[in-house]
Design a protein around this motif. Structure first.
Motif, mmCIF file in Angstrom:
data_model
loop_
_atom_site.group_PDB
_atom_site.id
_atom_site.type_symbol
_atom_site.label_atom_id
_atom_site.label_comp_id
_atom_site.label_asym_id
_atom_site.label_seq_id
_atom_site.Cartn_x
_atom_site.Cartn_y
_atom_site.Cartn_z
ATOM 1 N N CYS A 13 -0.444 -5.211 -0.397
ATOM 2 C CA CYS A 13 0.710 -4.444 0.108
ATOM 3 C C CYS A 13 0.323 -3.804 1.442
ATOM 4 O O CYS A 13 0.149 -2.576 1.539
ATOM 5 N N ALA A 14 0.216 -4.617 2.450
ATOM 6 C CA ALA A 14 -0.287 -4.181 3.749
ATOM 7 C C ALA A 14 0.828 -3.578 4.609
ATOM 8 O O ALA A 14 1.993 -3.936 4.468
ATOM 9 N N ASP A 15 0.404 -2.724 5.512
ATOM 10 C CA ASP A 15 1.336 -2.118 6.457
ATOM 11 C C ASP A 15 2.103 -3.190 7.251
ATOM 12 O O ASP A 15 3.320 -3.095 7.410
ATOM 13 N N ILE A 16 1.403 -4.218 7.711
ATOM 14 C CA ILE A 16 2.072 -5.240 8.530
ATOM 15 C C ILE A 16 3.077 -6.042 7.696
ATOM 16 O O ILE A 16 4.103 -6.505 8.218
ATOM 17 N N ARG A 39 -3.463 -4.370 -5.584
ATOM 18 C CA ARG A 39 -4.473 -3.852 -6.505
ATOM 19 C C ARG A 39 -3.852 -2.790 -7.403
ATOM 20 O O ARG A 39 -4.340 -2.536 -8.489
ATOM 21 N N TYR A 59 -4.594 -10.126 -7.487
ATOM 22 C CA TYR A 59 -4.234 -11.307 -6.688
ATOM 23 C C TYR A 59 -4.363 -12.609 -7.491
ATOM 24 O O TYR A 59 -3.616 -13.549 -7.276
ATOM 25 N N PRO A 74 -2.198 -10.786 4.054
ATOM 26 C CA PRO A 74 -2.447 -9.743 5.050
ATOM 27 C C PRO A 74 -3.541 -8.770 4.600
ATOM 28 O O PRO A 74 -3.411 -7.559 4.789
ATOM 29 N N PRO A 76 -7.494 -7.128 4.658
ATOM 30 C CA PRO A 76 -8.432 -6.874 5.751
ATOM 31 C C PRO A 76 -9.184 -8.166 6.091
ATOM 32 O O PRO A 76 -9.510 -8.952 5.177
ATOM 33 N N GLU A 97 -3.003 -13.710 7.820
ATOM 34 C CA GLU A 97 -2.980 -12.822 8.978
ATOM 35 C C GLU A 97 -4.178 -13.121 9.881
ATOM 36 O O GLU A 97 -5.174 -13.714 9.453
ATOM 37 N N LYS A 98 -4.030 -12.741 11.129
ATOM 38 C CA LYS A 98 -5.106 -12.942 12.083
ATOM 39 C C LYS A 98 -6.163 -11.864 11.897
ATOM 40 O O LYS A 98 -5.804 -10.754 11.500
ATOM 41 N N MET A 126 1.213 -14.407 15.929
ATOM 42 C CA MET A 126 2.670 -14.615 15.934
ATOM 43 C C MET A 126 3.272 -14.663 17.322
ATOM 44 O O MET A 126 4.278 -15.346 17.540
ATOM 45 N N ARG A 166 -9.676 -0.696 10.323
ATOM 46 C CA ARG A 166 -10.324 -1.142 11.568
ATOM 47 C C ARG A 166 -11.611 -0.371 11.865
ATOM 48 O O ARG A 166 -12.411 -0.803 12.684
HETATM 49 N N1 LIG Z 1 0.122 -10.236 13.309
HETATM 50 C C1 LIG Z 1 0.279 -8.944 13.553
HETATM 51 O O1 LIG Z 1 1.140 -8.500 14.307
HETATM 52 C C2 LIG Z 1 -0.611 -7.957 12.852
HETATM 53 C C3 LIG Z 1 -0.421 -6.584 13.053
HETATM 54 C C4 LIG Z 1 -1.219 -5.690 12.329
HETATM 55 C C5 LIG Z 1 -2.212 -6.174 11.476
HETATM 56 N N2 LIG Z 1 -2.393 -7.518 11.351
HETATM 57 C C6 LIG Z 1 -3.426 -8.059 10.457
HETATM 58 O O2 LIG Z 1 -2.963 -7.888 9.130
HETATM 59 C C7 LIG Z 1 -4.059 -7.596 8.268
HETATM 60 C C8 LIG Z 1 -3.797 -6.267 7.579
HETATM 61 O O3 LIG Z 1 -3.660 -5.233 8.533
HETATM 62 P P1 LIG Z 1 -2.868 -3.875 8.164
HETATM 63 O O4 LIG Z 1 -2.935 -3.002 9.337
HETATM 64 O O5 LIG Z 1 -1.542 -4.201 7.616
HETATM 65 O O6 LIG Z 1 -3.843 -3.298 7.034
HETATM 66 P P2 LIG Z 1 -3.536 -2.400 5.753
HETATM 67 O O7 LIG Z 1 -2.231 -1.708 5.850
HETATM 68 O O8 LIG Z 1 -4.763 -1.565 5.543
HETATM 69 O O9 LIG Z 1 -3.382 -3.474 4.580
HETATM 70 C C9 LIG Z 1 -4.411 -4.193 4.015
HETATM 71 C C10 LIG Z 1 -4.070 -4.392 2.517
HETATM 72 O O10 LIG Z 1 -5.126 -5.137 1.925
HETATM 73 C C11 LIG Z 1 -5.281 -4.734 0.574
HETATM 74 N N3 LIG Z 1 -6.718 -4.511 0.334
HETATM 75 C C12 LIG Z 1 -7.469 -5.189 -0.561
HETATM 76 N N4 LIG Z 1 -8.737 -4.795 -0.557
HETATM 77 C C13 LIG Z 1 -8.821 -3.793 0.363
HETATM 78 C C14 LIG Z 1 -9.882 -2.956 0.798
HETATM 79 N N5 LIG Z 1 -11.135 -3.070 0.315
HETATM 80 N N6 LIG Z 1 -9.618 -2.052 1.754
HETATM 81 C C15 LIG Z 1 -8.380 -1.923 2.263
HETATM 82 N N7 LIG Z 1 -7.321 -2.688 1.884
HETATM 83 C C16 LIG Z 1 -7.533 -3.618 0.929
HETATM 84 C C17 LIG Z 1 -4.451 -3.478 0.355
HETATM 85 O O11 LIG Z 1 -3.316 -3.861 -0.429
HETATM 86 P P3 LIG Z 1 -3.255 -3.629 -2.028
HETATM 87 O O12 LIG Z 1 -3.971 -2.356 -2.297
HETATM 88 O O13 LIG Z 1 -1.808 -3.605 -2.334
HETATM 89 O O14 LIG Z 1 -3.926 -4.800 -2.660
HETATM 90 C C18 LIG Z 1 -3.984 -3.084 1.750
HETATM 91 O O15 LIG Z 1 -2.693 -2.555 1.734
HETATM 92 C C19 LIG Z 1 -5.297 -7.640 9.138
HETATM 93 O O16 LIG Z 1 -5.837 -8.944 9.111
HETATM 94 C C20 LIG Z 1 -4.757 -7.340 10.532
HETATM 95 O O17 LIG Z 1 -5.560 -7.912 11.570
HETATM 96 C C21 LIG Z 1 -1.600 -8.400 12.008
#
Ligand SMILES: NC(=O)c1ccc[n+]([C@@H]2O[C@H](COP(=O)([O-])OP(=O)(O)OC[C@H]3O[C@@H](n4cnc5c(N)ncnc54)[C@H](OP(=O)(O)O)[C@@H]3O)[C@@H](O)[C@H]2O)c1
Length: 327
Positions: A13-16, A39, A59, A74, A76, A97-98, A126, A166
């Motif tokens: 459940c990622a922010d992106i 999770r 997952y 999406p 990390p 995701e990248k 993207m 990050r």
């Molecule tokens: N293409 C784009 O425009 C774009 C923009 C921003 C980010 N991204 C990419 O998208 C990915 C996620 O970035 P984000 O900023 O969305 O990150 P985020 O909000 O921290 O999301 C990552 C998700 O991964 C899961 N996760 C599983 N194990 C984890 C751990 N040990 N620590 C933290 N999270 C964990 C969590 O979901 P659960 O707890 O629900 O399992 C968490 O919500 C990265 O690869 C980033 O480079 C792409």
């Protein structure tokens, strides 16, 4: 070949996913969200309530479901190799995701695995799918800048909250992994894939053990250079510039234009400046359309195979070449 909308699940459940990808899934014909895996079940339920699909804790459970044809990953970056690999071994097409992986070797083994299994694997750089950059390439082809001499690309953002993925060496880590890939990818769009890394720098946070910002100088065999800068510790900049024998061209908000933003291309030639406005486009929806066409019709996509490998190799080279300054 399966019929109907492509049945996709999200791993994490990622922010992106919340901000950009899942709203695009909901709005894009030909694709349907069937499950949201997290999770934590409550968080997955919040995502499912907003975007549809069934909330699932863990997952693995989603990968075992026969009604899931494809997954969006999406997580990390440091977890991509494990879960993209698991998804491919479970027979799912993957939109990752990248960056797809944190090393070129890991990226190569995932691309090879997808190839052996006959599955689609795309990396979500993207911005490549926004028509803005095709328009810039058209202007270059028309000779608007004369002969191309150089590219400059920057992506920098102000410091993020302390707990952000990050700022952790594992499982995510640093400015090059998170932001450096964008200007690297853009340089290849305009200068071609055969770029060498000549020099690079990195500012390294010794306490958190991640790079906070960096620069790189790349060059083609004809001596056309790409100067790149990226970071998690500056004011916001997200732009590129192309400089030619007869003018220069600037694109602002180059990599992350919101779906309703009409990007502008500024061209400066012989003392006069003209501006071209490109129609707004949701580049996440464009990626989804390309993903569906790749899965359903075997259509080639510039976010897969060779593009992933060249990108990962250049990022590896930047990391190896960089002169590190510890703080
Ligand atoms: N293409 C784009 O425009 C774009 C923009 C921003 C980010 N991204 C990419 O998208 C990915 C996620 O970035 P984000 O900023 O969305 O990150 P985020 O909000 O921290 O999301 C990552 C998700 O991964 C899961 N996760 C599983 N194990 C984890 C751990 N040990 N620590 C933290 N999270 C964990 C969590 O979901 P659960 O707890 O629900 O399992 C968490 O919500 C990265 O690869 C980033 O480079 C792409």
């Amino acid at each position: 070949m399966a019929d109907g909308p492509l049945r996709i699940a999200v791993l994490g459940c990622a922010d992106i996913a919340w901000r950009r990808m899942l709203p695009a899934v909901v709005a894009t014909p030909g694709i349907r969200l069937v499950a949201v895996a997290g999770r934590d079940r409550a968080r997955a339920a919040r995502f499912a309530a907003e975007f549809g699909g069934e909330p699932v804790e863990g997952y693995e459970q989603v990968l075992a479901r026969p009604d899931v044809e494809a997954v969006y990953v999406p997580l990390p970056p440091g977890l991509h190799a494990e879960w993209v690999g698991a998804a491919l071994r479970a027979g799912k097409h993957v939109l990752a995701e990248k960056p797809l992986a944190t090393t070129a070797a890991a990226a190569a083994s995932l691309v090879a695995l997808a190839g052996r299994r006959g599955l689609v694997l795309l990396e979500n750089y993207m911005f490549v799918r926004h028509p803005l950059h095709a328009e810039v390439r058209r202007l270059l082809g028309d000779g608007v800048l004369g002969e191309l001499r150089g590219f400059t690309g920057v992506f920098g953002v102000p410091p993020r909250p302390d707990g952000d993925i990050r700022y952790r060496p594992a499982p995510a880590g640093g400015a090059l992994t998170d932001l450096g890939g964008y200007p690297v990818r853009a340089a290849q769009l305009f200068l071609g894939p055969e770029l060498d890394v000549v020099a690079a720098t990195a500012r390294y946070d010794l306490r958190r053990a991640v790079d906070l910002s960096g620069t790189a100088l790349l060059v083609t065999s004809a001596g056309v250079s790409a100067q790149l800068a990226f970071g998690l510790e500056s004011s916001y900049r997200c732009a590129y510039e192309l400089w030619g024998s007869q003018g220069r061209l600037v694109v602002d908000r180059a990599f992350t234009p919101p779906p309703d933003h009409a990007p502008r291309i500024l061209v400066e030639r012989r003392g006069s400046t003209t501006e071209k406005v490109v129609a707004p486009r949701d580049q996440f929806a464009e990626v989804l359309r390309a993903f569906v066409l790749a899965v359903r019709e075997g259509r080639a996509c510039d976010l897969g195979g060779g593009a992933i490998l060249r990108q990962a190799a250049l990022v590896d080279r930047i990391r190896e070449t960089a002169v590190w300054a510890g703080m």
